[in-house]
Design an enzyme around this catalytic site. Sequence first.
Site, mmCIF file in Angstrom:
data_model
loop_
_atom_site.group_PDB
_atom_site.id
_atom_site.type_symbol
_atom_site.label_atom_id
_atom_site.label_comp_id
_atom_site.label_asym_id
_atom_site.label_seq_id
_atom_site.Cartn_x
_atom_site.Cartn_y
_atom_site.Cartn_z
ATOM 1 C CG HIS A 101 -1.960 1.033 1.197
ATOM 2 N ND1 HIS A 101 -1.703 2.344 1.509
ATOM 3 C CD2 HIS A 101 -3.265 0.982 0.844
ATOM 4 C CE1 HIS A 101 -2.816 3.051 1.361
ATOM 5 N NE2 HIS A 101 -3.777 2.244 0.958
ATOM 6 C CD GLU A 171 -5.362 1.661 -3.025
ATOM 7 O OE1 GLU A 171 -6.533 1.745 -2.642
ATOM 8 O OE2 GLU A 171 -4.402 1.681 -2.246
ATOM 9 N N GLY A 177 -7.731 9.151 -0.249
ATOM 10 C CA GLY A 177 -8.183 10.051 0.811
ATOM 11 C C GLY A 177 -8.351 11.499 0.394
ATOM 12 C CB SER A 214 -11.436 9.383 -3.532
ATOM 13 O OG SER A 214 -10.467 10.058 -2.758
ATOM 14 N N GLY A 235 -10.901 2.798 1.619
ATOM 15 C CA GLY A 235 -10.396 3.248 2.913
ATOM 16 C C GLY A 235 -11.482 4.004 3.670
HETATM 17 P P1 PGA Z 1 -9.570 5.980 0.424
HETATM 18 O O1 PGA Z 1 -8.340 4.985 0.662
HETATM 19 O O2 PGA Z 1 -10.743 5.133 -0.007
HETATM 20 O O3 PGA Z 1 -9.770 6.634 1.751
HETATM 21 O O4 PGA Z 1 -9.168 6.938 -0.639
HETATM 22 C C1 PGA Z 1 -8.088 3.915 -0.227
HETATM 23 C C2 PGA Z 1 -6.897 3.150 0.240
HETATM 24 O O5 PGA Z 1 -6.010 3.726 0.874
HETATM 25 O O6 PGA Z 1 -6.812 1.942 -0.009
#
Ligand code: PGA
Length: 255
Positions: A101, A171, A177, A214, A235
């Site tokens: 990650h 990602e 985020g 997101s 997330g």
């Molecule tokens: P997020 O995070 O959905 O808050 O953007 C995704 C992740 O870190 O796997």
Amino acid sequence: MSHPLVIANWKMNIPSGGISGWIQNEMISSNDEVDFENKSSYFKFMGIAPPTSHLTELRNLFNFGFLGVQDISKYYDGAKTGDISADMVIEKGCSFSILGHSERREFYNETNSIVSEKLRVCLEKDIMPVVCIGESLEIYNAGKTLDILEIQLKEIFTSISTKKTAVIAYEPVWAIGSGKTPTTDEVNNIHQHIKDIVQSIANIEAVNVIYGGSVNCDNAKSFFQQTNIDGALIGGASLDGKDFLGIYNDFMETL
Ligand code: PGA
């Protein structure tokens, strides 16, 4: 799609006292809207990766879907303070591990070569790897996303040969985020490239590519409607059981 997956990545959130609330008040009760002949079958594409300390409690309270970890040791056992081995997480009922990650890469200097070592451990131990790759905003703006993804994939997957399934989570680092995402068409195209690249450098029976960054209740369905998007890694929106269930229900509708 051999193994689509919608994964909740709680990161280092939700105290253990909050688990039952996440499940009972939100997931199970709001699931009353859905006619569940068989909950096990309905949840078969759901993965939850809580903090490792919560695994047993979560499994006791919610015996559906897959349990996973957010990271795993590249070592098998012994004097590796702070590490948790594949065998240990298997004992706790885990069947997948997120690997590489971007937060592991940023805060713990995890490199592609470390991710590759962890991938080999997972494949050997029969833990489904969920390998994260993605580009920075600078790379995205320079139009070099595919170049960087290809480098990451080559460093992680070259010479891997397995009859097992690998999941790759695309990602974009700038989307995590942030409330920003690439367009669904962009993601769909990138996923096709990821599948092509992996097939050309490794010998893997099945590769599923899921999207993370997101994803929320409002945009999830538009991602799931794309042919090359096999699920999502979520997330922030997974911290609320009701939101996560809504996203999962959207996914099931598009299957
Ligand atoms: P997020 O995070 O959905 O808050 O953007 C995704 C992740 O870190 O796997």
